[in-house]
Scaffold this active site. Structure first.
Site, mmCIF file in Angstrom:
data_model
loop_
_atom_site.group_PDB
_atom_site.id
_atom_site.type_symbol
_atom_site.label_atom_id
_atom_site.label_comp_id
_atom_site.label_asym_id
_atom_site.label_seq_id
_atom_site.Cartn_x
_atom_site.Cartn_y
_atom_site.Cartn_z
ATOM 1 N N ASP A 192 0.838 -1.208 0.000
ATOM 2 C CA ASP A 192 0.000 0.000 0.000
ATOM 3 C C ASP A 192 0.869 1.252 0.000
ATOM 4 O OD1 ASP A 192 -2.034 -1.766 0.633
ATOM 5 O OD2 ASP A 192 -1.914 -1.283 2.782
HETATM 6 N N1 URA Z 1 -1.192 -5.950 3.859
HETATM 7 C C1 URA Z 1 -1.559 -4.668 3.943
HETATM 8 O O1 URA Z 1 -2.529 -4.352 4.604
HETATM 9 N N2 URA Z 1 -0.855 -3.752 3.279
HETATM 10 C C2 URA Z 1 0.208 -4.050 2.533
HETATM 11 O O2 URA Z 1 0.813 -3.161 1.943
HETATM 12 C C3 URA Z 1 0.587 -5.391 2.444
HETATM 13 C C4 URA Z 1 -0.136 -6.324 3.129
#
Ligand code: URA
Length: 242
Positions: A103
């Protein structure tokens, strides 16, 4: 020497199985001769390989580990002009793509490559590569809640697979803690959603390991090439884990 269908798949022509069909259909030439048998071995450094009369690109394969900072998109371009991971790879000439995503607000280990076959293999759910995260959360979640996450919870109508969940650190005043979470799936924002499910407030999320690979020694915003040994171990992991 490598098998022709593998070389075609690595050059991004199609999946290995589709490449086999392309060969059987007589669409592939090696040094100006049609080769319609599977298993033919070729030398990418010497043989001239064409599909439908067009030479294939056989670019050198590269495999990078990047320590993504937060506030960066796991993509090669962004219509809104935000920072993207490839902005950090100024010396890399090849066009590489991230393997999966972190993310915008998550930091940590992200792999990038121009080897489409390697990327598809690692992202395929059947290979269940363990991904290890550290989440800094407000307060200290109850042990029962961590147990729930270990067993699996219902997320968008589907149970999460069993996960490894432990306390990694607890502040003496209990104001914050670090939860270590290892998942084998890669659903969208999965770790954040799991923590949301137990009402934990995530202050920071970082991926620290991807399969056998560790982020250790690589500072934020920096990248390095994987060693041959590391690439091999990733391939081995995928071939073993289904
Ligand atoms: N899980 C998440 O919530 N965010 C990420 O970036 C990777 C795994």
């Amino acid at each position: 020497m490598e098998r022709l269908q593998k070389v075609l798949a690595q050059a991004g022509i199609a999946s290995r199985r589709k490449c086999e069909q392309i060969i059987l259909a007589g669409r592939v030439e090696v040094n100006d001769e049609i080769v319609s048998e599977l298993g033919t071995k070729v030398d990418v450094t010497e043989d001239i390989i064409k599909v439908d009369g067009k030479p294939i690109r056989s670019e050198e394969k590269i495999y990078l580990m990047f320590h993504k900072p937060k506030g960066v998109i796991s993509s090669i371009s962004d219509p809104e002009g935000r920072k993207v991971v490839t902005d950090y790879l100024t010396k890399v000439k090849q066009r590489v793509y991230p393997i999966g995503r972190l993310d915008y607000d998550t930091e940590g280990l992200l792999l990038l490559t121009n080897d489409g076959e390697f990327s598809n293999m690692l992202m395929h759910p059947k290979y269940k590569i363990p991904k290890h995260y550290h989440a800094v959360v407000k307060g200290v979640p109850h042990g029962n809640d961590l147990e729930k996450l270990r067993q699996g919870i219902m997320l968008e109508g589907k149970m999460t697979a069993p996960a490894e969940v432990e306390y990694a650190d607890v502040q003496p005043d209990m104001s914050q803690s670090v939860i270590s979470i290892i998942i084998h799936e890669g659903r969208n924002r999965q770790v954040r959603k799991m923590l949301e499910h137990i009402r934990a407030d995530v202050l920071k999320l970082r991926r620290v390991n991807y399969g056998p690979l560790s982020l250790q020694g690589l500072s934020r915003g920096k990248y390095r090439h994987l060693s041959e040994q590391e690439v091999k171990s990733m391939k081995k992991l995928a071939s073993k884990s289904h």
